[in-house]
Design an enzyme around this catalytic site. Structure first.
Site, PDB file in Angstrom:
ATOM      1  CB  THR B 153      58.569 -65.953  33.129  1.00  0.00           C
ATOM      2  OG1 THR B 153      57.591 -66.261  32.149  1.00  0.00           O
ATOM      3  CG2 THR B 153      59.888 -65.646  32.467  1.00  0.00           C
ATOM      4  CE  LYS B 179      59.019 -67.903  29.454  1.00  0.00           C
ATOM      5  NZ  LYS B 179      58.377 -66.565  29.217  1.00  0.00           N
ATOM      6  CB  THR B 190      57.379 -63.681  25.887  1.00  0.00           C
ATOM      7  OG1 THR B 190      57.646 -62.461  25.286  1.00  0.00           O
ATOM      8  CG2 THR B 190      58.579 -64.065  26.742  1.00  0.00           C
ATOM      9  CD  GLU B 276      51.239 -64.180  32.450  1.00  0.00           C
ATOM     10  OE1 GLU B 276      52.444 -63.976  32.632  1.00  0.00           O
ATOM     11  OE2 GLU B 276      50.423 -63.290  32.169  1.00  0.00           O
ATOM     12  CG  ASN B 402      49.482 -60.416  33.443  1.00  0.00           C
ATOM     13  OD1 ASN B 402      50.663 -60.417  33.168  1.00  0.00           O
ATOM     14  ND2 ASN B 402      48.674 -61.426  33.140  1.00  0.00           N
TER      15      ASN B 402
END
Lengths: 407, 407
Positions: B153, B179, B190, B276, B402
């Site tokens: 993602t 991932k 996640t 991220e 985000n």
């Protein structure tokens, strides 16, 4: 009860002063002094962090054991945390220096520091700062405001408030000031908050009132989840309003609680809304909870979620992240019973019903989330308990401020 | 044990396929299929979030009760979380569609989803995706790599690894892909991780090996403190290596544990290091702890501190924030006994001794902290227990990703 102008000097007999002592910042005031003409009863609440800054240890000892308190010396720039025995000594030296200048006992002087962890205070500048503040101690509202400005670190606005109410036929004033705005998290923060009142009240009830109210105010805010080493709330009461001393939980006590709560909630929300780099105050209400504890756990989990905070910054109605943060909080509830609303000055919108998204307008949701104060309310339909927590969005500036803070 | 090239298709009998099904992303692969020629024993660990995505519920049910598992269908883009009964139905429909195409029972098909919460899966595209993948199922390493890419993602790199060891005279292969990279926090994330092996082992020991190792690997990483609704680790063993089946904790079992740990730790660190927006993998070791639990609590508290993460981004040796995060973790220790070191490819530096800063070189500290992998080690001098946690820095890009993620 009514709000009035002012801060720590609003109540009778309280004076303040501030100065540019050059502790760490250049060309700005960085020290403040609060002084009461009359010896005060004092109450305090302090960080729960195992790593406690030297001033926290000093203040707790004095509030608990000294016969009275009469002054508070505050500096911004250096936190006097993780400074070993040397740091402890500097608290005592600071109190002694102020005590000598003010002709009061050194155990009646509290100290508070905020700023970088691990550096030692430059004691020559601290002492010179105290000497410079004595002659300018003043009871004007302006002195209070200047003090509120002097204690700021990454705060963008000064934070002060005052209210008046009546007890035993006398007008009582409660005023306060505080500073945030990083390392802000439930259980006291670097967060320093100073409340003054001319109320006459027993020491026991003064402490009880503060300890109780802190739970619903300062302990319900979070900027970044980091509980600081220096968090302190100090409350001084000098009795100059000459009300019959409050020694039991009577009507006057309830009036005081109400006033104290107003001041504490006002200052706590100001801190959350001025969190480092933030653009919005984010309020989270849990309603329909079975217990208060459950509501507190759920509301705090949402305001501390980095993903939710980033979504608020993006004005994005990413409700899934809110449900997710509730889900990992540790509190029990049925996700398939939850209703969720977003609300602000721009309107109110029901987003989820029984755990599933309604066909709401994303455009309208974004409009609501673009206001400077945004509320998310989750109804978990289990009972009557509620809790409200306050946080802020996570922004580029938060990162910038904290990647650069020391340098 | 040795590392070899490959991922989920490295072990004998495992094939993979991937396709661009257009679930939510455009112009990229967003579905993957893992298939074993031979029915597998399966083990799984899942998110502890009370809000569990539909695929999590499906997989737990099948792993626990179906006689065997033979395929996993994965999609990126939509998480199928907070989707009510409709979402549950879609898991079953997906499994059925794949089962029909593969001529296997539908309870032998697991499903996994990652992406936006609250949207329903477009089932026509999911089914078309499955149909497109069947003819291209392939045992080549490249197929595995393509699958690892398809499930990404906000990941910036694909994550796969494989190792080989010997058991009962046979060469055993363990391979995996995963991932990240947001909503990553201990207790499953996640984070989706898929491990395949040709080992013959009892179902009980397979699950025990996974459950135990997850504690020291995936559960020791955090990107943002948000525990996702979808976190899943699935481990399939098809026995094609033809070793004597492992049914007790013998030497072969220990060899397997070692290989599994290598794969899990490798993938977990890859996720933390590809968090991220991050620029650095941040490793925190607590040594000299009295208990493992204490070391785990302390190390996790440091890697999740926003202020510490921002300091790492700024290459700033702000050790006070590390001590502070240890202090509010809830674990007991004596701050005045702590030694702290920073270490990376650029060198090692002792920063604190017994809770107080040493006169270290800030320049040297910044050099050490400017590497892509940085370790902080705190010795709390209470005993022999240790723990290691992995996180990443907090950057402008984390906020950007985000704040914009859904739009």
């Amino acid at each position: 009860m009514k709000e009035i102008n002012g801060g720590v000097t609003a109540a009778a007999g309280f004076k303040a002063a501030s100065t540019a002592a050059g502790i760490k910042y250049k060309n700005r005031k960085d020290m403040a002094l609060i002084y009461s003409e009359k010896p005060c009863r004092a109450a305090g609440t302090y960080t729960t962090n195992l790593v406690k800054a030297a001033p926290v240890k000093w203040d707790k000892e004095m509030v608990d054991h000294a016969p009275f308190i009469q002054a508070i010396v505050v500096n911004a720039g250096i936190a006097n945390a993780c400074t070993g025995k040397e740091g402890d000594t500097y608290c005592e030296e600071t109190a002694k220096a102020a005590a000598e200048c003010l002709s009061i006992p050194s155990d009646s002087v509290l100290v508070a520091s905020t700023g970088v962890i691990g550096m030692q205070l430059p004691m020559d500048r601290i002492k010179a700062g105290i000497e410079a503040m004595i002659p300018v101690l003043d009871e004007s509202l302006e002195s209070g405001t200047d003090a509120a400005t002097a204690i700021m670190t990454t705060d963008t606005v000064k934070k002060e408030v005052a209210v008046q109410f009546t007890a035993g036929g006398k007008t009582i004033t409660v005023g306060g000031m505080c500073k945030g705005s990083g390392m802000i998290h439930p259980n006291m923060c670097t967060m320093l908050s100073f409340i003054t009142t001319d109320l006459a009240i027993s020491k026991e009830l003064l402490q009880e009132a503060l300890s109780e109210d802190v739970r619903d105010t300062y302990n319900m805010i979070s900027v970044d989840g980091d509980t600081s080493t220096n968090d302190t709330v100090l409350l001084l009461a000098n009795g100059l309003a000459e009300n019959p001393e409050i020694t039991e939980k009577n009507e006057d006590y309830q009036s005081f609680l109400e006033a104290l709560h107003y001041v504490n909630e006002y200052l706590a929300k100001k801190m959350a809304g001025d969190g480092e780099g933030c653009t919005a105050l984010f309020e989270v209400k849990i309603i329909g909870a079975e217990t208060k504890e459950q509501a507190v756990t759920l509301s705090k989990s949402v305001i501390t979620s980095s993903l939710t905070k980033a979504a608020i910054f993006g004005h994005d109605a990413n409700w899934g992240r809110i449900l997710c943060a509730m889900g990992y909080s540790g509190a029990q509830f049925d996700p398939e019973q939850v209703d969720l609303y977003f609300e602000s000055a721009a309107g109110k919108l029901k987003i989820i019903e029984n755990g599933v998204a309604l066909p709401y307008s994303e455009e309208e949701a974004t409009k609501i989330l673009s206001e400077p104060e945004v509320t998310a309310t989750a109804d978990i339909k289990m009972g009557e308990a509620t809790a409200t927590a306050w946080g802020c969005d996570l922004t580029f500036d938060y990162v910038k401020i904290n990647a650069d803070y020391r340098s």
